[in-house]
Design a protein around this motif. Sequence first.
Motif, PDB file in Angstrom:
ATOM      1  N   GLU A 230     -60.463  -9.714  -9.396  1.00 51.25           N
ATOM      2  CA  GLU A 230     -59.930  -9.751 -10.761  1.00 51.25           C
ATOM      3  C   GLU A 230     -60.386 -11.000 -11.501  1.00 51.25           C
ATOM      4  O   GLU A 230     -60.246 -12.117 -10.996  1.00 51.25           O
ATOM      5  CB  GLU A 230     -58.396  -9.711 -10.679  1.00 51.25           C
ATOM      6  N   LYS A 231     -60.944 -10.805 -12.683  1.00 51.30           N
ATOM      7  CA  LYS A 231     -61.329 -11.943 -13.520  1.00 51.30           C
ATOM      8  C   LYS A 231     -60.075 -12.608 -14.107  1.00 51.30           C
ATOM      9  O   LYS A 231     -59.114 -11.911 -14.449  1.00 51.30           O
ATOM     10  CB  LYS A 231     -62.232 -11.481 -14.673  1.00 51.30           C
ATOM     11  N   PRO A 232     -60.090 -13.911 -14.250  1.00 52.57           N
ATOM     12  CA  PRO A 232     -58.951 -14.582 -14.913  1.00 52.57           C
ATOM     13  C   PRO A 232     -58.841 -14.118 -16.363  1.00 52.57           C
ATOM     14  O   PRO A 232     -59.838 -13.840 -17.029  1.00 52.57           O
ATOM     15  CB  PRO A 232     -59.319 -16.067 -14.833  1.00 52.57           C
ATOM     16  N   HIS A 233     -57.600 -14.031 -16.848  1.00 57.79           N
ATOM     17  CA  HIS A 233     -57.343 -13.629 -18.236  1.00 57.79           C
ATOM     18  C   HIS A 233     -56.771 -14.811 -19.006  1.00 57.79           C
ATOM     19  O   HIS A 233     -56.054 -15.646 -18.447  1.00 57.79           O
ATOM     20  CB  HIS A 233     -56.376 -12.440 -18.265  1.00 57.79           C
ATOM     21  N   SER A 234     -57.079 -14.881 -20.282  1.00 57.05           N
ATOM     22  CA  SER A 234     -56.665 -16.035 -21.087  1.00 57.05           C
ATOM     23  C   SER A 234     -55.171 -16.045 -21.412  1.00 57.05           C
ATOM     24  O   SER A 234     -54.608 -17.097 -21.728  1.00 57.05           O
ATOM     25  CB  SER A 234     -57.473 -16.073 -22.396  1.00 57.05           C
ATOM     26  N   VAL A 235     -54.508 -14.892 -21.339  1.00 56.26           N
ATOM     27  CA  VAL A 235     -53.098 -14.805 -21.738  1.00 56.26           C
ATOM     28  C   VAL A 235     -52.189 -14.419 -20.570  1.00 56.26           C
ATOM     29  O   VAL A 235     -51.106 -14.973 -20.410  1.00 56.26           O
ATOM     30  CB  VAL A 235     -52.917 -13.794 -22.896  1.00 56.26           C
ATOM     31  N   PHE A 236     -52.644 -13.480 -19.756  1.00 57.01           N
ATOM     32  CA  PHE A 236     -51.777 -12.918 -18.733  1.00 57.01           C
ATOM     33  C   PHE A 236     -52.236 -13.304 -17.318  1.00 57.01           C
ATOM     34  O   PHE A 236     -53.429 -13.456 -17.049  1.00 57.01           O
ATOM     35  CB  PHE A 236     -51.750 -11.388 -18.831  1.00 57.01           C
TER      36      PHE A 236
END
Length: 326
Positions: A230-236
């Motif tokens: 999973e790629k890191p997400h900026s909000v969640f």
Amino acid sequence: MGVDYYKILRVDRSANGDDLKKAYRKLVMKWHPDKKLNNKKEASDKFKQIFEAYNVLTDPQKRGAYDQYGEEGLKGQAPPPGTGGFSGGPTTFPVNPRSPDDIISELFRFMDETDGRAGGSTFRRGVFGDEFFSSFMSGGGDGSANIPRKGAAIVRTLLCSLKDLYKGTRKKMKISRDVVDANGQPIPVQEILPIEIKPGWKKGTKITFPEKGNEQRGLMPADLIFIIDEKPHSVFRRDNNDLISTQGISLVEALTGYVAQLTTLDGRNLTIPINSIMSPSYEEVVEGEGMPIPKDPSKKGNLRIKFNIKFPSRMSSKQKIGFRNY
């Protein structure tokens, strides 16, 4: 005609030697008992049929008798082609005049002739094993002795965005691998593998493509396995089926109220008024706004909003008095 050897090998009646080899090799790989651990007897019986069909159809004399007279031609109940009839008693064509390992040796050529094993007894035992063929031809045993090993699985990471894992998507992966031709030589080929990402899939989910690794002599082709990351997400941030978002707020907002605003992974705008006093450990839970649950994508986990409260670096005397009076 009784048993249909062409149907068993899944070839046309006009199939040539190369066609028969390719079909036989494919069926051997599919039906050897090591791959049918849940029903080795069925696999062994099927293996016998495949071997018998290949043995008959690759022998010109037996194939001619079979094509003209069916099984009876092999058993001496009809004259084989070109003999003009029976003489000196019935002529029979034994189904298995060649040893199974000779046929396997001829077909696969797993070993290099330079090491002295190809076509020899060491090679034949190493491929399937005398014990296996003894039980195979007699109908006894479990048929699993020294069957070609399978190559170690090839594992690759498949990086997905959180949005892809939320909504689901389809990806196409281009792979290059070696395939062994009818002469036992590796040929590089390229393939496009379709991968369907289901809503709610988690990091660590495996997608397996059986036998899509390189083909090698003496080994079953390895499985190709993609593992979801999973790629890191900026909000969640994901926590199992929940989504977590952390928002920075002032001390005044923590004490007097705050309106959280978020854009969901599927593009909807959420407005969440919070009137409670928020301590550093406070979480606002919004039910049903988390990740889809893989077994039932119509249901979702929760959205959990956490708060990073920014305390003032300095306060005036008046402000301090106001807090003390509170």
